[in-house]
Design a protein around this motif. Structure first.
Motif: not given
Length: 150
Positions: A2-4, A47-50, A117-121, A143-145
């Motif tokens: 999973k991704y977070w 994990v995407l680190f924000y 890029n909201a339309d792709r997300l 995640w990929k985008t």
DNA sequence: GCCAACGTTGGC
DNA sequence: GCCAACGTTGGC
């Protein structure tokens, strides 16, 4: 797998801090929804680190989940900012996972860019109006985008 | 159980 | 530093 996405204020704890220590217990989350997401995590999840509350907010690198969820020890520490008098050893209220460093992005993928890029997300929880969640789910497609934007 | 008051988050 | 959005608290 999973991704977070996990938010942090870089003044308090940045991607460079994580790189320096290698791994960090993600203590201090005091929001039930965020806690429940951490309880749903598994070792190896991405994990995407924000970085939030900073000049250019955005995703600055990748981390991974390196432990299952366990009780956040700071909830029991009276002198801690994160102390919760309603929490007991028998019935802990707050949980955390350990987060491990993967890599720092060569450049930040800014919030502005994510919005562009909201339309792709589609339906990205981070971009939902008024979203304040510090831990939130990411789909494989999102995640990929995002990696393609780096 | 309602809801006003209050505290926090986080972009700007 | 401002303030909109949202979560939590606590009186009733």
């Amino acid at each position: 797998m999973k991704y977070w996405l996990m938010k942090t204020e870089p003044d308090a704890f940045s991607i460079d801090d994580l790189a320096a220590v290698g791994r960090e217990p993600w203590s201090g989350v005091r929001n039930y929804q965020a806690r429940n997401f951490m309880k749903a995590m598994s070792v190896g999840d991405g994990v995407l680190f924000y970085h939030s509350n900073t000049k250019v907010p955005g995703i600055v690198g990748l981390a991974e989940v390196v432990s299952e969820a366990y009780p956040d020890p700071t909830q029991f520490v009276k002198t801690s900012d994160y102390y919760d008098p309603k929490s007991t050893q028998e019935e802990p209220r707050w949980a955390l996972v350990d987060v491990g460093f993967k890599r720092k992005f060569k450049r930040i993928v800014s919030l502005e860019e994510l919005k562009a890029n909201a339309d792709r997300l589609d339906e990205f929880a981070l971009l939902r109006r008024g979203s304040r969640l510090s831990v939130l789910p990411v789909t494989a497609g999102q995640w990929k985008t995002i990696l393609s934007l780096e």
